[in-house]
Write a protein that holds these residues in place. Structure first.
Motif, PDB file in Angstrom:
ATOM      1  N   ILE A  41       0.855  -1.184   0.000  1.00 20.29           N
ATOM      2  CA  ILE A  41       0.000   0.000   0.000  1.00 20.29           C
ATOM      3  C   ILE A  41       0.894   1.238   0.000  1.00 20.29           C
ATOM      4  CG2 ILE A  41      -1.834  -1.223   1.238  1.00 20.29           C
ATOM      5  CD1 ILE A  41      -1.063   0.449   3.731  1.00 20.29           C
ATOM      6  N   SER A  42       0.326   2.371  -0.326  1.00 19.03           N
ATOM      7  CA  SER A  42       1.112   3.609  -0.344  1.00 19.03           C
ATOM      8  C   SER A  42       1.296   4.138   1.076  1.00 19.03           C
ATOM      9  CB  SER A  42       0.399   4.674  -1.188  1.00 19.03           C
ATOM     10  OG  SER A  42      -0.812   5.072  -0.535  1.00 19.03           O
ATOM     11  N   SER A  43       2.293   4.999   1.238  1.00 15.98           N
ATOM     12  CA  SER A  43       2.524   5.587   2.559  1.00 15.98           C
ATOM     13  C   SER A  43       1.310   6.415   2.991  1.00 15.98           C
ATOM     14  CB  SER A  43       3.792   6.441   2.558  1.00 15.98           C
ATOM     15  OG  SER A  43       3.772   7.362   1.488  1.00 15.98           O
ATOM     16  N   LYS A  44       0.620   7.014   2.023  1.00 20.02           N
ATOM     17  CA  LYS A  44      -0.589   7.790   2.336  1.00 20.02           C
ATOM     18  C   LYS A  44      -1.682   6.881   2.905  1.00 20.02           C
ATOM     19  CE  LYS A  44      -4.046  10.856   0.242  1.00 20.02           C
ATOM     20  NZ  LYS A  44      -4.526  11.482  -1.015  1.00 20.02           N
ATOM     21  N   GLU A  45      -1.857   5.710   2.265  1.00 20.01           N
ATOM     22  CA  GLU A  45      -2.859   4.756   2.755  1.00 20.01           C
ATOM     23  C   GLU A  45      -2.484   4.249   4.141  1.00 20.01           C
ATOM     24  OE1 GLU A  45      -4.585   2.306  -0.982  1.00 20.01           O
ATOM     25  OE2 GLU A  45      -2.408   2.343  -0.851  1.00 20.01           O
ATOM     26  N   TYR A  46      -1.190   4.062   4.357  1.00 16.71           N
ATOM     27  CA  TYR A  46      -0.745   3.591   5.675  1.00 16.71           C
ATOM     28  C   TYR A  46      -1.038   4.654   6.741  1.00 16.71           C
ATOM     29  CZ  TYR A  46       2.138   2.334   9.612  1.00 16.71           C
ATOM     30  OH  TYR A  46       2.548   2.050  10.897  1.00 16.71           O
ATOM     31  N   ALA A  48      -3.254   6.847   6.852  1.00 16.34           N
ATOM     32  CA  ALA A  48      -4.699   6.967   7.109  1.00 16.34           C
ATOM     33  C   ALA A  48      -5.160   6.004   8.210  1.00 16.34           C
ATOM     34  CB  ALA A  48      -5.478   6.702   5.829  1.00 16.34           C
ATOM     35  N   GLN A  49      -4.372   4.959   8.471  1.00 14.39           N
ATOM     36  CA  GLN A  49      -4.741   4.002   9.520  1.00 14.39           C
ATOM     37  C   GLN A  49      -4.326   4.482  10.916  1.00 14.39           C
ATOM     38  OE1 GLN A  49      -4.267  -0.344   8.199  1.00 14.39           O
ATOM     39  NE2 GLN A  49      -2.907   0.718   6.756  1.00 14.39           N
ATOM     40  N   LYS A  50      -3.527   5.585  10.928  1.00 12.76           N
ATOM     41  CA  LYS A  50      -3.116   6.204  12.190  1.00 12.76           C
ATOM     42  C   LYS A  50      -2.430   5.207  13.140  1.00 12.76           C
ATOM     43  CE  LYS A  50      -6.438  10.036  12.262  1.00 12.76           C
ATOM     44  NZ  LYS A  50      -6.452  10.171  10.812  1.00 12.76           N
ATOM     45  N   VAL A  51      -1.473   4.501  12.608  1.00 15.54           N
ATOM     46  CA  VAL A  51      -0.687   3.545  13.392  1.00 15.54           C
ATOM     47  C   VAL A  51       0.781   3.932  13.275  1.00 15.54           C
ATOM     48  CG1 VAL A  51       0.022   1.138  13.672  1.00 15.54           C
ATOM     49  CG2 VAL A  51      -2.334   1.677  13.007  1.00 15.54           C
ATOM     50  N   SER A  52       1.444   4.127  14.407  1.00 16.08           N
ATOM     51  CA  SER A  52       2.862   4.473  14.404  1.00 16.08           C
ATOM     52  C   SER A  52       3.694   3.235  14.741  1.00 16.08           C
ATOM     53  CB  SER A  52       3.150   5.564  15.436  1.00 16.08           C
ATOM     54  OG  SER A  52       4.551   5.746  15.573  1.00 16.08           O
ATOM     55  N   ILE A  53       4.596   2.868  13.836  1.00 18.85           N
ATOM     56  CA  ILE A  53       5.440   1.686  14.046  1.00 18.85           C
ATOM     57  C   ILE A  53       6.209   1.789  15.363  1.00 18.85           C
ATOM     58  CG2 ILE A  53       7.494   0.471  13.173  1.00 18.85           C
ATOM     59  CD1 ILE A  53       6.515   1.165  10.321  1.00 18.85           C
ATOM     60  N   LEU A  54       6.682   2.988  15.679  1.00 22.61           N
ATOM     61  CA  LEU A  54       7.533   3.160  16.859  1.00 22.61           C
ATOM     62  C   LEU A  54       6.769   3.083  18.184  1.00 22.61           C
ATOM     63  CD1 LEU A  54      10.002   5.884  15.563  1.00 22.61           C
ATOM     64  CD2 LEU A  54      10.250   3.399  15.572  1.00 22.61           C
ATOM     65  N   ASP A  55       5.444   2.955  18.111  1.00 19.86           N
ATOM     66  CA  ASP A  55       4.663   2.737  19.338  1.00 19.86           C
ATOM     67  C   ASP A  55       4.727   1.277  19.771  1.00 19.86           C
ATOM     68  OD1 ASP A  55       3.903   5.356  19.503  1.00 19.86           O
ATOM     69  OD2 ASP A  55       1.920   5.059  18.600  1.00 19.86           O
ATOM     70  N   THR A  72       9.804  -1.883   3.523  1.00 24.15           N
ATOM     71  CA  THR A  72       9.665  -0.906   2.434  1.00 24.15           C
ATOM     72  C   THR A  72       8.908   0.332   2.915  1.00 24.15           C
ATOM     73  OG1 THR A  72       9.690  -2.637   0.739  1.00 24.15           O
ATOM     74  CG2 THR A  72       8.747  -0.517   0.111  1.00 24.15           C
ATOM     75  N   LEU A  73       7.816   0.088   3.641  1.00 23.80           N
ATOM     76  CA  LEU A  73       7.035   1.216   4.172  1.00 23.80           C
ATOM     77  C   LEU A  73       7.840   2.010   5.196  1.00 23.80           C
ATOM     78  CD1 LEU A  73       3.309   0.155   4.751  1.00 23.80           C
ATOM     79  CD2 LEU A  73       4.135   2.213   3.610  1.00 23.80           C
ATOM     80  N   ALA A  74       8.555   1.306   6.064  1.00 27.85           N
ATOM     81  CA  ALA A  74       9.358   1.989   7.089  1.00 27.85           C
ATOM     82  C   ALA A  74      10.368   2.920   6.415  1.00 27.85           C
ATOM     83  CB  ALA A  74      10.073   0.964   7.962  1.00 27.85           C
ATOM     84  N   LYS A  75      10.962   2.456   5.308  1.00 32.78           N
ATOM     85  CA  LYS A  75      11.937   3.281   4.582  1.00 32.78           C
ATOM     86  C   LYS A  75      11.261   4.493   3.955  1.00 32.78           C
ATOM     87  CE  LYS A  75      15.562   2.923   1.078  1.00 32.78           C
ATOM     88  NZ  LYS A  75      16.230   2.035   0.082  1.00 32.78           N
ATOM     89  N   GLU A  76      10.093   4.280   3.343  1.00 32.33           N
ATOM     90  CA  GLU A  76       9.358   5.387   2.720  1.00 32.33           C
ATOM     91  C   GLU A  76       8.953   6.431   3.761  1.00 32.33           C
ATOM     92  OE1 GLU A  76       6.006   4.070   0.466  1.00 32.33           O
ATOM     93  OE2 GLU A  76       7.193   2.756  -0.821  1.00 32.33           O
ATOM     94  N   LEU A  77       8.600   5.937   4.955  1.00 32.28           N
ATOM     95  CA  LEU A  77       8.154   6.838   6.025  1.00 32.28           C
ATOM     96  C   LEU A  77       9.321   7.432   6.812  1.00 32.28           C
ATOM     97  CD1 LEU A  77       5.286   4.497   7.283  1.00 32.28           C
ATOM     98  CD2 LEU A  77       4.954   6.685   6.117  1.00 32.28           C
ATOM     99  N   TYR A 101      17.046  -7.426   5.316  1.00 29.42           N
ATOM    100  CA  TYR A 101      16.862  -6.023   5.694  1.00 29.42           C
ATOM    101  C   TYR A 101      17.668  -5.588   6.920  1.00 29.42           C
ATOM    102  CZ  TYR A 101      12.998  -6.311   2.426  1.00 29.42           C
ATOM    103  OH  TYR A 101      12.248  -6.483   1.280  1.00 29.42           O
ATOM    104  N   VAL A 102      17.960  -6.499   7.820  1.00 25.38           N
ATOM    105  CA  VAL A 102      18.677  -6.124   9.044  1.00 25.38           C
ATOM    106  C   VAL A 102      19.726  -7.191   9.359  1.00 25.38           C
ATOM    107  CG1 VAL A 102      16.741  -4.860  10.069  1.00 25.38           C
ATOM    108  CG2 VAL A 102      17.022  -7.287  10.566  1.00 25.38           C
ATOM    109  N   GLN A 103      20.674  -6.820  10.210  1.00 22.98           N
ATOM    110  CA  GLN A 103      21.677  -7.784  10.648  1.00 22.98           C
ATOM    111  C   GLN A 103      21.047  -8.713  11.681  1.00 22.98           C
ATOM    112  OE1 GLN A 103      24.833  -4.732  11.511  1.00 22.98           O
ATOM    113  NE2 GLN A 103      26.117  -6.223  10.432  1.00 22.98           N
ATOM    114  N   TYR A 104      20.875  -9.929  11.264  1.00 21.63           N
ATOM    115  CA  TYR A 104      20.139 -10.919  12.061  1.00 21.63           C
ATOM    116  C   TYR A 104      20.722 -11.089  13.462  1.00 21.63           C
ATOM    117  CZ  TYR A 104      17.518 -15.298  12.742  1.00 21.63           C
ATOM    118  OH  TYR A 104      16.673 -16.275  13.191  1.00 21.63           O
ATOM    119  N   ARG A 105      22.038 -11.133  13.557  1.00 22.35           N
ATOM    120  CA  ARG A 105      22.653 -11.438  14.857  1.00 22.35           C
ATOM    121  C   ARG A 105      22.402 -10.356  15.904  1.00 22.35           C
ATOM    122  NH1 ARG A 105      26.796  -9.661  11.605  1.00 22.35           N
ATOM    123  NH2 ARG A 105      28.037  -7.932  12.421  1.00 22.35           N
ATOM    124  N   LYS A 106      22.079  -9.156  15.438  1.00 22.42           N
ATOM    125  CA  LYS A 106      21.862  -8.062  16.387  1.00 22.42           C
ATOM    126  C   LYS A 106      20.420  -7.989  16.868  1.00 22.42           C
ATOM    127  CE  LYS A 106      25.470  -4.883  14.860  1.00 22.42           C
ATOM    128  NZ  LYS A 106      25.736  -3.534  14.315  1.00 22.42           N
TER     129      LYS A 106
END
Length: 249
Positions: A41-46, A48-55, A72-77, A101-106
């Motif tokens: 989905i687009s960042s705009k559509e995301y 609109a759901q009013k959800v913050s990943i960092l919460d 992908t969305l986290a990068k766009e946002l 996407y991330v260093q697994y061991r960390k």
């Protein structure tokens, strides 16, 4: 006589897939061509759901699609995922995919053994102070929400990707000459009726996997020649092999 079969899934990654054994044993041609595809989905559509990943302190992944579209969305946002974010995945294969996407061991990564969310729940309950975010498709039911509620876990489901028809090209429509079609989701049936509005089944055999797919096919007026899974044939390849053994000369 079945000679050419369309399997509405991506081509198997391994040469050891049972599908290839079937092709060889029964001298049939298998074409792997998904009827549906997944898009983010687009960042705009995301928003609109009013959800913050960092919460949230933990992410629940049920598929590699979910991982792709989450990051992908986290990068766009422009959201920087904290180093201490935890990840809960339904299988080890999905958990290992996070390395893309991330260093697994960390990271703190947990996974189930069967691919069923129910088997991941005990691990999540052991971390009941976490706030769980669950990336989902636009097509889903409330069973996961109800399951997490029943365990009194803090969670939020959020749509990050959708299933859409993987439309056929005019050339593909012209050369659509299969003796059997195999479907794995109601979305696949919808894609068939969208791409071929005048589809006439005739002698074409149709196989479906799962009760929801079978219902969608019947609702579309299609005749089902194979319904899987059954107690005797829990996999589509098992059911297909049995069918071909019965009908081939």
């Amino acid at each position: 006589m079945i000679k050419k079969i369309l399997v509405s899934q991506p081509k198997p990654a391994s040469d050891k897939s049972p599908y290839y054994d079937i092709a060889s044993k029964f001298d049939v041609e298998l074409v792997f061509r998904p009827f549906i595809k997944v898009e983010g989905i687009s960042s705009k559509e995301y928003r609109a759901q009013k959800v913050s990943i960092l919460d949230y302190t933990a992410i629940v992944f049920t598929s590699r699609h979910a991982i792709d579209h989450f990051f992908t969305l986290a990068k766009e946002l422009r959201v920087n995922i904290p180093e201490d974010m935890k990840y809960f995945c339904v299988t080890e294969t999905i958990a290992l995919y996070i390395q893309k996407y991330v260093q697994y061991r960390k990271r703190k990564v947990f996974f189930g053994s069967t691919g069923r969310i129910d088997d991941l729940i005990p691990t999540m309950v052991k971390h009941k102070t976490e706030k769980y975010l669950v990336p989902m498709s636009d097509v889903h039911n409330d069973s996961l929400t109800q399951l997490l509620d029943s365990k009194k876990l803090t969670h939020k489901e959020v749509v990050m990707y959708r299933t859409v028809s993987n439309d056929f090209t005019p050339e593909e429509v012209k050369t659509f000459d299969y003796d059997m079609l195999i479907f794995f989701s109601p979305s696949g049936i919808e894609a068939l009726t969208k791409n071929f509005p005048n589809f006439e089944q005739g002698d074409i055999a149709i196989a479906t996997f799962g009760p929801a797919t079978a219902k969608a096919a019947k609702d579309a007026g299609l005749r089902l020649d194979i319904e899987a899974p059954t107690e005797k044939y829990p996999s589509m390849t098992g059911a297909l092999q049995h069918y071909l053994f019965e009908v081939q000369d």
